[in-house]
Design a protein around this motif. Structure first.
Motif, PDB file in Angstrom:
ATOM      1  N   THR A  74      -6.623 -15.548  -4.151  1.00  0.00           N
ATOM      2  CA  THR A  74      -7.228 -14.245  -4.454  1.00  0.00           C
ATOM      3  C   THR A  74      -7.011 -13.205  -3.343  1.00  0.00           C
ATOM      4  N   VAL A  75      -6.122 -13.512  -2.430  1.00  0.00           N
ATOM      5  CA  VAL A  75      -5.768 -12.491  -1.423  1.00  0.00           C
ATOM      6  C   VAL A  75      -5.058 -11.337  -2.149  1.00  0.00           C
ATOM      7  N   HIS A  76      -5.535 -10.129  -1.885  1.00  0.00           N
ATOM      8  CA  HIS A  76      -4.930  -8.964  -2.540  1.00  0.00           C
ATOM      9  C   HIS A  76      -3.535  -8.687  -1.983  1.00  0.00           C
ATOM     10  N   LEU A  77      -2.691  -8.129  -2.826  1.00  0.00           N
ATOM     11  CA  LEU A  77      -1.298  -7.900  -2.432  1.00  0.00           C
ATOM     12  C   LEU A  77      -1.200  -6.951  -1.242  1.00  0.00           C
ATOM     13  N   ASP A  78      -2.067  -5.940  -1.199  1.00  0.00           N
ATOM     14  CA  ASP A  78      -1.943  -4.982  -0.079  1.00  0.00           C
ATOM     15  C   ASP A  78      -2.379  -5.602   1.248  1.00  0.00           C
ATOM     16  N   GLU A  79      -3.220  -6.654   1.199  1.00  0.00           N
ATOM     17  CA  GLU A  79      -3.564  -7.334   2.458  1.00  0.00           C
ATOM     18  C   GLU A  79      -2.317  -7.961   3.066  1.00  0.00           C
ATOM     19  N   LEU A  80      -1.424  -8.434   2.203  1.00  0.00           N
ATOM     20  CA  LEU A  80      -0.217  -9.097   2.703  1.00  0.00           C
ATOM     21  C   LEU A  80       0.770  -8.095   3.291  1.00  0.00           C
ATOM     22  N   VAL A  93       7.239  -9.495   1.295  1.00  0.00           N
ATOM     23  CA  VAL A  93       6.779  -8.122   1.532  1.00  0.00           C
ATOM     24  C   VAL A  93       7.580  -7.135   0.670  1.00  0.00           C
ATOM     25  N   GLN A  94       8.901  -7.339   0.615  1.00  0.00           N
ATOM     26  CA  GLN A  94       9.739  -6.417  -0.175  1.00  0.00           C
ATOM     27  C   GLN A  94       9.400  -6.505  -1.658  1.00  0.00           C
ATOM     28  N   ALA A  95       9.075  -7.710  -2.132  1.00  0.00           N
ATOM     29  CA  ALA A  95       8.706  -7.859  -3.555  1.00  0.00           C
ATOM     30  C   ALA A  95       7.390  -7.128  -3.840  1.00  0.00           C
ATOM     31  N   ILE A  96       6.449  -7.209  -2.903  1.00  0.00           N
ATOM     32  CA  ILE A  96       5.154  -6.522  -3.116  1.00  0.00           C
ATOM     33  C   ILE A  96       5.348  -5.003  -3.050  1.00  0.00           C
ATOM     34  N   ARG A  97       6.146  -4.564  -2.082  1.00  0.00           N
ATOM     35  CA  ARG A  97       6.393  -3.115  -1.986  1.00  0.00           C
ATOM     36  C   ARG A  97       7.029  -2.584  -3.266  1.00  0.00           C
ATOM     37  N   GLY A  98       7.855  -3.428  -3.896  1.00  0.00           N
ATOM     38  CA  GLY A  98       8.533  -3.005  -5.120  1.00  0.00           C
ATOM     39  C   GLY A  98       7.558  -2.636  -6.228  1.00  0.00           C
ATOM     40  N   ILE A  99       6.347  -3.157  -6.204  1.00  0.00           N
ATOM     41  CA  ILE A  99       5.375  -2.856  -7.271  1.00  0.00           C
ATOM     42  C   ILE A  99       5.057  -1.349  -7.276  1.00  0.00           C
ATOM     43  N   ASN A 100       5.146  -0.746  -6.084  1.00  0.00           N
ATOM     44  CA  ASN A 100       5.152   0.707  -6.018  1.00  0.00           C
ATOM     45  C   ASN A 100       3.932   1.390  -6.614  1.00  0.00           C
ATOM     46  N   SER A 101       2.791   0.745  -6.485  1.00  0.00           N
ATOM     47  CA  SER A 101       1.550   1.358  -6.960  1.00  0.00           C
ATOM     48  C   SER A 101       0.452   0.866  -6.034  1.00  0.00           C
ATOM     49  N   MET A 102      -0.173   1.805  -5.298  1.00  0.00           N
ATOM     50  CA  MET A 102      -1.248   1.409  -4.388  1.00  0.00           C
ATOM     51  C   MET A 102      -2.393   0.763  -5.160  1.00  0.00           C
ATOM     52  N   GLN A 103      -2.633   1.251  -6.373  1.00  0.00           N
ATOM     53  CA  GLN A 103      -3.752   0.718  -7.161  1.00  0.00           C
ATOM     54  C   GLN A 103      -3.499  -0.747  -7.531  1.00  0.00           C
ATOM     55  N   LEU A 104      -2.272  -1.035  -8.018  1.00  0.00           N
ATOM     56  CA  LEU A 104      -1.969  -2.416  -8.412  1.00  0.00           C
ATOM     57  C   LEU A 104      -1.906  -3.326  -7.194  1.00  0.00           C
ATOM     58  N   GLN A 105      -1.399  -2.808  -6.075  1.00  0.00           N
ATOM     59  CA  GLN A 105      -1.333  -3.626  -4.864  1.00  0.00           C
ATOM     60  C   GLN A 105      -2.744  -3.919  -4.330  1.00  0.00           C
ATOM     61  N   ALA A 106      -3.657  -2.953  -4.493  1.00  0.00           N
ATOM     62  CA  ALA A 106      -5.023  -3.137  -3.983  1.00  0.00           C
ATOM     63  C   ALA A 106      -5.850  -4.033  -4.903  1.00  0.00           C
ATOM     64  N   GLN A 107      -5.565  -4.002  -6.181  1.00  0.00           N
ATOM     65  CA  GLN A 107      -6.371  -4.759  -7.146  1.00  0.00           C
ATOM     66  C   GLN A 107      -5.748  -6.125  -7.470  1.00  0.00           C
ATOM     67  N   GLY A 108      -4.402  -6.168  -7.530  1.00  0.00           N
ATOM     68  CA  GLY A 108      -3.711  -7.403  -7.907  1.00  0.00           C
ATOM     69  C   GLY A 108      -3.774  -8.428  -6.783  1.00  0.00           C
ATOM     70  N   THR A 109      -3.691  -9.692  -7.162  1.00  0.00           N
ATOM     71  CA  THR A 109      -3.741 -10.787  -6.186  1.00  0.00           C
ATOM     72  C   THR A 109      -2.437 -11.578  -6.246  1.00  0.00           C
ATOM     73  N   ILE A 110      -2.209 -12.357  -5.197  1.00  0.00           N
ATOM     74  CA  ILE A 110      -0.973 -13.153  -5.196  1.00  0.00           C
ATOM     75  C   ILE A 110      -1.037 -14.236  -6.289  1.00  0.00           C
ATOM     76  N   GLY A 111      -2.218 -14.826  -6.488  1.00  0.00           N
ATOM     77  CA  GLY A 111      -2.347 -15.836  -7.558  1.00  0.00           C
ATOM     78  C   GLY A 111      -2.096 -15.223  -8.925  1.00  0.00           C
TER      79      GLY A 111
END
Ligand SMILES: Cc1cc2nc3c(=O)[nH]c(=O)nc-3n(C[C@H](O)[C@H](O)[C@H](O)COP(=O)(O)OP(=O)(O)OC[C@H]3O[C@@H](n4cnc5c(N)ncnc54)[C@H](O)[C@@H]3O)c2cc1C
Length: 330
Positions: A74-80, A93-111
């Motif tokens: 449940t670690v959020h993507l933006d924490e990583l 890191v590059q895969a997470i940056r590719g999501i390109n949405s602060m909202q999805l990175q802050a809300q979405g989790t790695i799991g």
């Protein structure tokens, strides 16, 4: 949306006690960015939703004594994106940056990303995971569907963005359940499968199980990278992607792992691309040959032939990026 029971357990024990052995009865909620949409559209209709976000152990983030990095599900993507431990894992890191949405990175989790349901508009419009045994995808608009591993009924593409990077890095994952005694550590590469019928999902996870952690080994001298070919810069899925992890003897590649994303019902390990690189230096030419080898066995459907070139490019550029030879452009 149908009515459902809701639970927010605080421990792994409480969590497992809430899960049903029946497929589809209980769904796990992490950030909810994918799950809630599927529930609203009634593509999935669970009778119970179990929120993972209050379980403390699932938020672990840090190295163990052997230098493996443990990341709770449940670690959020933006924490990583913001912790120094991730410096050695640019592919993630590059895969997470590719999501390109602060909202999805802050809300979405790695799991949630690793377990995100497939990308297929037939599935997401209620026609089942296999969309009538593959018929709808074969006969309909299949421009975003698989070009590899599509011989059976499953024509969708695995939507995970981070999965190819974790597999390239030889990461493992911890799974618990169905009973509190059941705990296994498996390779992320063994987590995904191509379902053969509607009673199978796209991972080996059974209804009473939960992914709790990801374990990234130390990288040593190896270098890694991800490259995504995207339609634009918005929060959209890539059209094709690849992650590469390379070990060198001098200038020559000693070992390579190349994993493609968004081209098959699972993240797709390309042994062909790996074989094309081992024993050779990385140059634009050898990276291009590896890209060609990666798609040599691909079988596009009626409207997704364009993905051949994009997948080839993703592999080529992931390899060049991992080798520090990125030059930009195609
Ligand atoms: C507008 C929009 C745009 C999006 N764009 C992208 C995009 O460009 N790229 C992209 O990759 N994704 C995208 N997504 C999908 C999604 O946001 C991400 O994949 C995100 O990482 C999912 O994380 P989550 O925590 O929100 O997952 P959730 O929605 O909570 O869960 C996703 C799935 O994983 C299961 N799950 C979650 N955690 C676990 C666990 N620990 N064990 C077992 N199963 C688990 C859930 O039951 C569910 O089926 C988008 C979503 C939206 C709404």
């Amino acid at each position: 949306m149908n009515n459902f029971d809701y639970a927010a357990p605080r421990s792994e024990e409480q969590l497992l006690a809430l899960l049903s052995p029946e497929l589809g009865h209980t769904e796990l909620l992490a950030g909810g960015t994918d799950l809630i949409g599927l529930m609203k559209k009634m593509v999935i209709q669970p009778q119970r939703v179990v929120n993972l976000m209050e379980v403390d152990s699932l938020r672990r983030l840090g190295p163990d004594e052997e230098g493996n990095l443990w990341i709770g599900a449940t670690v959020h993507l933006d924490e990583l994106l913001s912790i120094p431990y991730m410096e050695n894992y640019p592919a993630v890191v590059q895969a997470i940056r590719g999501i390109n949405s602060m909202q999805l990175q802050a809300q979405g989790t790695i799991g949630g990303d690793i377990c995100v349901r497939p990308r297929c508009w037939f599935f997401r419009n209620g026609h089942g995971l296999l969309a009538q045994g593959g018929k709808l995808a074969m006969e309909g608009d299949n421009r975003h569907h698989a070009i590899l591993g599509n011989e059976g009924a499953a024509k969708f593409v695995s939507a995970t963005r981070i999965g190819p990077a974790l597999i390239a890095l030889n990461a493992h994952m911890r799974i618990i359940g169905p009973t509190v005694e059941d705990e296994q550590i498996i390779s992320v590469a063994d987590f995904y499968r191509i379902p053969r019928h509607e009673r199978e999902r796209e991972t080996i996870l059974s209804p009473g199980q939960v992914v709790t952690h990801f374990i990234l080994p130390p990288v040593g001298q190896a270098t890694n990278a991800t490259y995504e070919v995207r339609h634009g810069e918005g929060p959209d899925y890539p059209l094709a992607a690849a992650s590469a992890n390379l070990e060198f003897d001098g200038h020559v590649v000693r070992r390579a792992t190349v994993v493609m994303g968004q081209v098959a019902p699972t993240p797709w390990i390309s042994h062909e691309a790996e074989a094309a690189l081992v024993g050779r230096p990385v140059t634009p030419e050898t990276a291009d040959e590896a890209g060609q080898a990666a798609v040599a066995q691909a079988r596009p459907l009626s409207h997704n032939g364009y993905k051949m070139q994009l997948a080839k490019t993703a592999v080529k550029r992931a390899i060049l990026r991992a080798a520090g030879l990125e030059t930009g452009g195609f």
